[in-house]
Design a protein around this motif. Structure first.
Motif, mmCIF file in Angstrom:
data_model
loop_
_atom_site.group_PDB
_atom_site.id
_atom_site.type_symbol
_atom_site.label_atom_id
_atom_site.label_comp_id
_atom_site.label_asym_id
_atom_site.label_seq_id
_atom_site.Cartn_x
_atom_site.Cartn_y
_atom_site.Cartn_z
ATOM 1 N N GLU A 133 12.927 -14.402 -0.406
ATOM 2 C CA GLU A 133 12.706 -13.329 -1.371
ATOM 3 C C GLU A 133 11.245 -12.882 -1.347
ATOM 4 O O GLU A 133 10.955 -11.679 -1.419
ATOM 5 C CB GLU A 133 13.107 -13.796 -2.774
ATOM 6 N N ARG A 134 10.335 -13.827 -1.225
ATOM 7 C CA ARG A 134 8.919 -13.459 -1.177
ATOM 8 C C ARG A 134 8.570 -12.703 0.096
ATOM 9 O O ARG A 134 7.578 -11.976 0.142
ATOM 10 C CB ARG A 134 8.048 -14.715 -1.293
ATOM 11 N N THR A 135 9.382 -12.879 1.132
ATOM 12 C CA THR A 135 9.141 -12.176 2.388
ATOM 13 C C THR A 135 9.815 -10.812 2.419
ATOM 14 O O THR A 135 9.231 -9.831 2.890
ATOM 15 C CB THR A 135 9.628 -13.010 3.579
ATOM 16 N N PHE A 136 11.053 -10.732 1.882
ATOM 17 C CA PHE A 136 11.865 -9.529 2.052
ATOM 18 C C PHE A 136 12.229 -8.839 0.733
ATOM 19 O O PHE A 136 13.131 -8.010 0.709
ATOM 20 C CB PHE A 136 13.158 -9.879 2.795
ATOM 21 N N CYS A 137 11.556 -9.158 -0.337
ATOM 22 C CA CYS A 137 11.852 -8.547 -1.639
ATOM 23 C C CYS A 137 11.892 -7.023 -1.527
ATOM 24 O O CYS A 137 11.015 -6.414 -0.906
ATOM 25 C CB CYS A 137 10.798 -8.980 -2.654
ATOM 26 N N LYS A 138 12.913 -6.412 -2.137
ATOM 27 C CA LYS A 138 13.023 -4.953 -2.050
ATOM 28 C C LYS A 138 11.890 -4.247 -2.790
ATOM 29 O O LYS A 138 11.566 -3.092 -2.487
ATOM 30 C CB LYS A 138 14.381 -4.491 -2.574
ATOM 31 N N ASP A 139 11.292 -4.933 -3.773
ATOM 32 C CA ASP A 139 10.082 -4.430 -4.422
ATOM 33 C C ASP A 139 8.890 -4.941 -3.634
ATOM 34 O O ASP A 139 8.637 -6.144 -3.598
ATOM 35 C CB ASP A 139 10.007 -4.935 -5.860
ATOM 36 N N PRO A 140 8.143 -4.066 -2.967
ATOM 37 C CA PRO A 140 7.032 -4.542 -2.138
ATOM 38 C C PRO A 140 6.055 -5.441 -2.880
ATOM 39 O O PRO A 140 5.478 -6.356 -2.284
ATOM 40 C CB PRO A 140 6.357 -3.251 -1.678
ATOM 41 N N ASP A 189 0.825 -1.206 0.000
ATOM 42 C CA ASP A 189 0.000 0.000 0.000
ATOM 43 C C ASP A 189 0.861 1.258 0.000
ATOM 44 O O ASP A 189 0.545 2.237 -0.686
ATOM 45 C CB ASP A 189 -0.944 -0.005 1.202
ATOM 46 N N VAL A 190 1.963 1.240 0.755
ATOM 47 C CA VAL A 190 2.877 2.386 0.742
ATOM 48 C C VAL A 190 3.436 2.587 -0.661
ATOM 49 O O VAL A 190 3.492 3.708 -1.174
ATOM 50 C CB VAL A 190 4.009 2.189 1.769
ATOM 51 N N ALA A 191 3.864 1.482 -1.303
ATOM 52 C CA ALA A 191 4.426 1.584 -2.652
ATOM 53 C C ALA A 191 3.404 2.125 -3.640
ATOM 54 O O ALA A 191 3.737 2.957 -4.499
ATOM 55 C CB ALA A 191 4.925 0.212 -3.110
ATOM 56 N N LEU A 192 2.153 1.676 -3.532
ATOM 57 C CA LEU A 192 1.115 2.173 -4.433
ATOM 58 C C LEU A 192 0.879 3.663 -4.210
ATOM 59 O O LEU A 192 0.794 4.441 -5.169
ATOM 60 C CB LEU A 192 -0.173 1.383 -4.232
ATOM 61 N N LEU A 193 0.787 4.053 -2.942
ATOM 62 C CA LEU A 193 0.520 5.458 -2.640
ATOM 63 C C LEU A 193 1.657 6.360 -3.095
ATOM 64 O O LEU A 193 1.438 7.537 -3.422
ATOM 65 C CB LEU A 193 0.270 5.638 -1.145
ATOM 66 N N GLU A 194 2.875 5.847 -3.112
ATOM 67 C CA GLU A 194 4.014 6.642 -3.590
ATOM 68 C C GLU A 194 3.907 6.940 -5.084
ATOM 69 O O GLU A 194 4.479 7.918 -5.568
ATOM 70 C CB GLU A 194 5.318 5.912 -3.290
ATOM 71 N N HIS A 195 3.173 6.084 -5.810
ATOM 72 C CA HIS A 195 3.057 6.236 -7.261
ATOM 73 C C HIS A 195 1.729 6.859 -7.704
ATOM 74 O O HIS A 195 1.596 7.265 -8.856
ATOM 75 C CB HIS A 195 3.208 4.870 -7.947
ATOM 76 N N VAL A 196 0.763 6.914 -6.796
ATOM 77 C CA VAL A 196 -0.591 7.334 -7.172
ATOM 78 C C VAL A 196 -1.030 8.508 -6.299
ATOM 79 O O VAL A 196 -0.977 8.428 -5.074
ATOM 80 C CB VAL A 196 -1.587 6.165 -7.027
ATOM 81 N N LYS A 197 -1.475 9.564 -6.928
ATOM 82 C CA LYS A 197 -1.992 10.713 -6.190
ATOM 83 C C LYS A 197 -3.516 10.689 -6.198
ATOM 84 O O LYS A 197 -4.130 10.133 -7.108
ATOM 85 C CB LYS A 197 -1.498 12.015 -6.818
ATOM 86 N N ILE A 220 0.204 7.267 9.010
ATOM 87 C CA ILE A 220 1.435 7.559 8.286
ATOM 88 C C ILE A 220 1.044 8.264 6.991
ATOM 89 O O ILE A 220 0.190 7.769 6.252
ATOM 90 C CB ILE A 220 2.210 6.260 8.011
ATOM 91 N N GLU A 221 1.658 9.413 6.731
ATOM 92 C CA GLU A 221 1.287 10.180 5.552
ATOM 93 C C GLU A 221 2.201 9.823 4.390
ATOM 94 O O GLU A 221 3.435 9.904 4.490
ATOM 95 C CB GLU A 221 1.351 11.680 5.826
ATOM 96 N N ILE A 222 1.607 9.401 3.285
ATOM 97 C CA ILE A 222 2.323 9.044 2.065
ATOM 98 C C ILE A 222 1.680 9.783 0.899
ATOM 99 O O ILE A 222 0.521 9.544 0.565
ATOM 100 C CB ILE A 222 2.272 7.519 1.788
ATOM 101 N N ASN A 223 2.406 10.714 0.299
ATOM 102 C CA ASN A 223 1.943 11.393 -0.910
ATOM 103 C C ASN A 223 0.550 12.008 -0.723
ATOM 104 O O ASN A 223 -0.307 11.940 -1.612
ATOM 105 C CB ASN A 223 1.940 10.401 -2.081
ATOM 106 N N CYS A 279 -6.006 5.590 3.242
ATOM 107 C CA CYS A 279 -5.783 4.188 2.878
ATOM 108 C C CYS A 279 -6.018 3.327 4.106
ATOM 109 O O CYS A 279 -5.321 3.465 5.115
ATOM 110 C CB CYS A 279 -4.373 3.970 2.343
ATOM 111 N N LEU A 280 -7.009 2.462 4.015
ATOM 112 C CA LEU A 280 -7.310 1.501 5.070
ATOM 113 C C LEU A 280 -6.623 0.201 4.674
ATOM 114 O O LEU A 280 -7.073 -0.520 3.794
ATOM 115 C CB LEU A 280 -8.822 1.323 5.213
#
Length: 475
Positions: free
Chosen positions: A374-381, A196-204, A222-225, A209-210
């Motif tokens: 990798e599925r747990t800690f992948c740098k790409d959320p 959700d953080v990654a999506l909010l960083e890309h979408v205005k 937490i405020e994101i974008n 966000c619940l």
């Protein structure tokens, strides 16, 4: 105008007050919290105080405890309708298959949303959005179901469906909702906090966000974008209350409280009677003591789990194997020091899967564990596709979490020696999430199921003590 937005997530079928893990200066402690009667009582009180209130459920609602699994979600329908959320999204709610979810949805007084769930013909399986209005203020809601359902969950859950991350759909729905006059846009998502953080960083354009799935206890938004993101733990232990002050069709102020659901809160007598009716046939298993634990058993740690150590020791004992695997599930109320009941065992594995064995090479074990890390800690959320780290018995894994994919594991020890990659090891496991079908040979499903083998283990080990040596260690 003041608008309340109330939120619960990941209740996992815990209908009544139950043990939950908290922390104080001494470490881990257990408190009794949760229960739909108290959730309903609190929601009713807030609605009575301010009719400009919306209430949302982040999913993992129709599955997770024995009464729900036995009825394929049926028994919770009257309880949910008594509380009447405004919308819900899903993950384990697909656990009985998509058609069953559709049948349950027809009995609900509120919609199941999912803008990212598609049929084979490319049409939406669920309604993507909803629009609500309070005193002339329009609130648009976009739903996202867990993107992992067709990727890492049991195949039956996503049969005939495709799940996306929602990152491409959400901007289109924001545009459409605002064109319809939405003053506030809410994203109701079961993708997980990192996603959700990654999506909010890309979408205005999202105001709130619940978030769900990852069981985070977020005490301050937490405020994101420009969006405020919250998440409310799990098992119905908390309810989030956002209060928005809206003036001239725009948000002027936010206030947020994460409210612990305990006995000090008001209680809905109607909902309590519905809960009691569902639980009455299960009273015996909540009282029947099978053994004891001298340590709190829980699943709240990312790398290792005392609860799964018990499960794995039981399945290894039943199959006479020395290595065992299970999925890193997050759900399951903790078991406090003292008695272990039959109901506790069903809370550990509500689906009560069969115990299986398979032959794996040492190389396959390492590959499987690296894949899971990798599925747990992948740098790409959006590459994070599961719960916690896979649970392991009989191996000690030294790892560096910061290393790249395929290179996190430094060493794997088996019986004080390095695991031999060319050797074949017979291992036990539960579910394809424990050992995916693509690994191993001579896979065999045994007659006994998880709850039975845990019962048998307690007969031989009436007081359980978790292993002191943990399987995963950061080095």
């Amino acid at each position: 105008m003041k608008l309340n937005v109330l939120f619960i997530n990941d209740v996992h079928g815990y209908l009544a007050p139950h043990p939950e893990l908290f922390y104080d200066e001494t470490g881990e402690i257990i408190e009794t919290v949760g229960g739909y009667a108290h959730i309903a009582g609190l929601v009713e009180a807030i609605r009575d105080e301010n009719p400009n209130t919306l209430f949302f459920d982040g999913g993992d609602t129709l599955h997770g405890t024995k009464p729900l699994v036995d009825s394929k979600g049926e028994v919770i329908i009257p309880i949910l309708n008594s509380i009447n959320p405004d919308a819900v999204v899903g993950h384990w709610d697909f656990g009985y298959g998509p058609e069953r979810l559709k049948a349950l949805a027809k009995q609900l007084r509120f919609p199941i949303l999912g803008c990212n769930v598609y049929k084979e013909n490319g049409t939406n399986f669920l309604r993507p959005t909803m629009m609500y209005e309070k005193e002339g203020i329009k609130i648009g809601v976009i739903g996202i179901c867990a993107m992992i359902i067709d990727k890492v969950m049991p195949e039956r859950m996503g049969q005939g469906l495709k799940f996306t991350s929602g990152i491409h759909e959400v901007p289109l729905h924001i545009k459409n909702l605002k064109a319809q006059g939405a003053n506030v846009v809410v994203l109701l998502s079961h993708n997980g906090f990192p996603q959700d953080v990654a999506l909010l960083e890309h979408v205005k354009g999202i105001d709130i966000c619940l978030s769900a799935h990852t069981h985070n206890r977020i005490y301050k938004p937490i405020e994101i974008n420009g969006a405020r993101i919250v998440q409310c733990g799990c098992h119905g232990a908390f309810l989030g209350k956002l209060t928005l002050e809206i003036d001239r069709n725009s948000i002027k102020n936010f206030d947020y409280k994460l409210i612990k659901i305990n006995s000090a809160l008001p209680k809905s007598e109607t909902t309590e009677r519905l809960v009691e009716k569902v639980l009455k046939p299960y009273q015996d298993i909540t009282k029947f003591v099978l053994g004891y634990t001298d340590t709190i058993l829980h699943r709240y740690s990312t790398l290792n789990s005392t609860m799964d150590n018990f499960l794995l020791k039981a399945i290894a004992h039943a199959t006479k194997t020395e290595i065992a695997f299970s999925n890193g599930w997050r759900f399951g109320a903790p078991i406090g020091v003292g008695a272990i009941t039959e109901n506790d065992l069903y809370n550990i594995t509500p689906m009560n899967p069969p115990v299986s064995t398979v032959e794996l090479t040492g190389a396959e074990i390492k590959q499987m564990l690296e894949e899971n890390l990798e599925r747990t800690f992948c740098k790409d959320p959006f590459g994070q596709m599961g719960g916690y780290v896979k649970r392991v018995l009989g191996l000690q894994i030294n790892m560096r979490i910061e290393n790249p994919n395929g290179h996190r594991i430094q060493e794997i020890y088996y019986k004080d020696s390095h695991l031999k990659y060319e050797r074949i090891y017979k291992v036990s496991f539960v579910t394809s999430q424990g050992v995916p079908n693509k690994y191993g040979k001579n896979r065999r499903e045994h007659d006994q199921r998880a709850v039975v083998v845990m019962k048998e283990y307690l007969k031989n080990n009436p007081v359980f003590t978790p292993d002191k040596i943990q399987s995963f260690r950061l080095v």
